[in-house]
Design an enzyme around this catalytic site. Structure first.
Site, PDB file in Angstrom:
ATOM      1  N   SER A   1       0.820  -1.221   0.000  1.00  0.00           N
ATOM      2  CA  SER A   1       0.000   0.000   0.000  1.00  0.00           C
ATOM      3  C   SER A   1       0.849   1.264   0.000  1.00  0.00           C
ATOM      4  O   SER A   1       0.323   2.364  -0.133  1.00  0.00           O
ATOM      5  CB  SER A   1      -0.883   0.004   1.260  1.00  0.00           C
ATOM      6  OG  SER A   1      -0.053  -0.166   2.405  1.00  0.00           O
TER       7      SER A   1
ATOM      8  N   LEU B   1       3.867  -6.629  10.242  1.00  0.00           N
ATOM      9  CA  LEU B   1       5.262  -6.804  10.685  1.00  0.00           C
ATOM     10  C   LEU B   1       5.361  -7.135  12.173  1.00  0.00           C
ATOM     11  O   LEU B   1       6.352  -7.714  12.621  1.00  0.00           O
ATOM     12  CB  LEU B   1       6.068  -5.523  10.413  1.00  0.00           C
ATOM     13  CG  LEU B   1       6.276  -5.145   8.943  1.00  0.00           C
ATOM     14  CD1 LEU B   1       6.898  -3.763   8.830  1.00  0.00           C
ATOM     15  CD2 LEU B   1       7.156  -6.187   8.239  1.00  0.00           C
TER      16      LEU B   1
ATOM     17  N   SER C   1      17.658   2.831   3.927  1.00  0.00           N
ATOM     18  CA  SER C   1      17.597   4.287   3.729  1.00  0.00           C
ATOM     19  C   SER C   1      18.997   4.850   3.907  1.00  0.00           C
ATOM     20  O   SER C   1      19.853   4.232   4.558  1.00  0.00           O
ATOM     21  CB  SER C   1      16.672   4.887   4.787  1.00  0.00           C
ATOM     22  OG  SER C   1      16.789   6.280   4.805  1.00  0.00           O
TER      23      SER C   1
ATOM     24  N   LYS D   1      15.828   2.341  10.942  1.00  0.00           N
ATOM     25  CA  LYS D   1      16.343   1.866   9.654  1.00  0.00           C
ATOM     26  C   LYS D   1      17.732   1.248   9.824  1.00  0.00           C
ATOM     27  O   LYS D   1      18.059   0.240   9.201  1.00  0.00           O
ATOM     28  CB  LYS D   1      16.400   3.015   8.628  1.00  0.00           C
ATOM     29  CG  LYS D   1      15.064   3.616   8.258  1.00  0.00           C
ATOM     30  CD  LYS D   1      14.043   2.594   7.800  1.00  0.00           C
ATOM     31  CE  LYS D   1      14.289   2.003   6.430  1.00  0.00           C
ATOM     32  NZ  LYS D   1      13.243   1.007   6.070  1.00  0.00           N
TER      33      LYS D   1
ATOM     34  N   SER E   1       7.205  11.375   2.229  1.00  0.00           N
ATOM     35  CA  SER E   1       8.268  12.242   1.711  1.00  0.00           C
ATOM     36  C   SER E   1       7.723  13.342   0.808  1.00  0.00           C
ATOM     37  O   SER E   1       8.231  14.460   0.806  1.00  0.00           O
ATOM     38  CB  SER E   1       9.340  11.423   1.000  1.00  0.00           C
ATOM     39  OG  SER E   1       8.766  10.400   0.233  1.00  0.00           O
TER      40      SER E   1
END
Ligand code: NDP
Length: 301
Positions: free
Chosen positions: A10, A62, A124, A157, A199
């Site tokens: 998604s 997750l 990232s 990350k 973002s």
């Protein structure tokens, strides 16, 4: 045709991966964590790909074990894109770290159990260049410093990517699969659903005049379509096995972004540049601290 699992179907980047895979003739399965997102993805692919019938959407979170083995079953490749990505700095960093790290391990365990050939993980540049005190050029050999001062997102990350490499490096020869990690800078570009994406929201705030002036600092940018392309190229290319790959098109100061937005007709975008610390509180208020460099990094004053 080979089957690919895309986690986080998604999401802004996940959707572009799905679209490009479908257009290249792959069978695609993707995960979502809520029923409501299923139809949104199908509708988007019906509109944006001629092979939408080759898409299957399944549920997996997750934070839970259920669903991951079934999601990975029958797939040759896995693009693990899902991870919480929010502008807010949460009061409890585990809101980001737990799903990022534990979720990555859940996905990789399922990949091991189902003998996938290769995983491409979306990390990232936040796992590379954040939290450092030294002013230097950082590259794929570097890891963000997860000590005090790093944002919870960058920490999530960094820890998730490290956990992935540790997991793969400890696999026995019998269980071994390949891993490539993509480390994008800020990703912008067209959305494939109505969700603008975290973002893009930054540019929206700049365009809408929600920042009084441009902080004298800069960010790297890359188009979302190129990020998806990098994932699929890495999935197929043996040359990328075991590599971390920073993907960035260009580095821009806020004032350059703002000028470009002005030229495109967004006249509220600020033209004035100011020292970072003068707009620091506004950035925090606008929830965009995640993307800004630390005070000691180049371009910040
Ligand atoms: P989005 O927020 O659009 O996508 C994140 C995806 O992760 C969504 O599909 C979301 O599902 C899913 N997700 C979040 N938490 C869970 C969970 N607990 N269980 C299952 N799925 C979950 O962000 P992007 O597409 O921009 O980011 C995708 C990846 O790229 C992330 O790993 C991010 O860190 C990384 N990245 C992004 C950059 C950017 O500038 N956009 C830059 C560098 C890296 P749901 O829709 O249900 O929330």
């Amino acid at each position: 045709m080979e089957k690919v699992l895309v986690t986080g179907g998604s999401g802004f980047i996940g959707l572009h991966c799905i679209q490009q895979l479908l257009d290249q003739g792959y069978d695609v399965r993707c995960t979502v964590r809520s029923e409501s997102k299923k139809q949104e993805i199908v509708d988007s692919m019906m509109k944006n790909s001629s092979n939408a019938n080759n898409l299957e959407v399944v549920m997996a979170d997750l934070l839970k074990d259920e669903g991951w083995n079934e999601a990975v079953s029958g797939c040759e490749y896995v693009l693990h894109v899902a991870s919480p990505f929010i502008l807010e700095v949460p009061s409890d960093e585990n809101v980001l770290i737990k799903p990022a790290v534990e979720g990555t391990l859940r996905v990789l365990n399922a990949c091991k159990n189902n003998k996938v050939k290769k995983v491409v993980l979306t990390s990232s540049v936040a796992a590379v260049a954040y939290g450092h005190k030294e002013e230097k050029i950082y590259d794929e050999n570097d890891w963000s410093d997860t000590g005090p001062g790093i944002t919870p997102y960058a920490k999530s990350k960094t820890l998730a990517e490290k956990a992935a490499w540790d997991f793969v490096n400890e696999l026995t020869a019998e269980d071994k699969f390949e891993l490539t990690v993509i480390n994008p800078v800020a990703v912008t570009g067209p959305m494939l659903t109505n969700d603008i994406g975290t973002s893009n929201e930054l540019l929206l705030k700049l365009a809408g005049g929600q920042m009084p002036a441009c902080p004298r600092t800069h960010m790297g940018f890359i188009d979302v379509r190129d990020v998806a392309k990098a994932h699929i190229f890495s999935m197929k290319s043996e040359k990328t096995n075991g590599e971390r790959i920073i993907v960035s098109e260009k580095e821009m100061f806020f004032v350059e972004m703002s000028r470009a937005l002005n030229d495109a007709g967004f006249k509220k975008a600020p033209k004035r540049e100011t020292a970072y610390f003068l707009v620091h509180d506004v950035l925090i208020h606008q929830r965009i601290k995640w993307c800004c460099r630390q005070p000691w990094q180049k371009g910040y004053n």
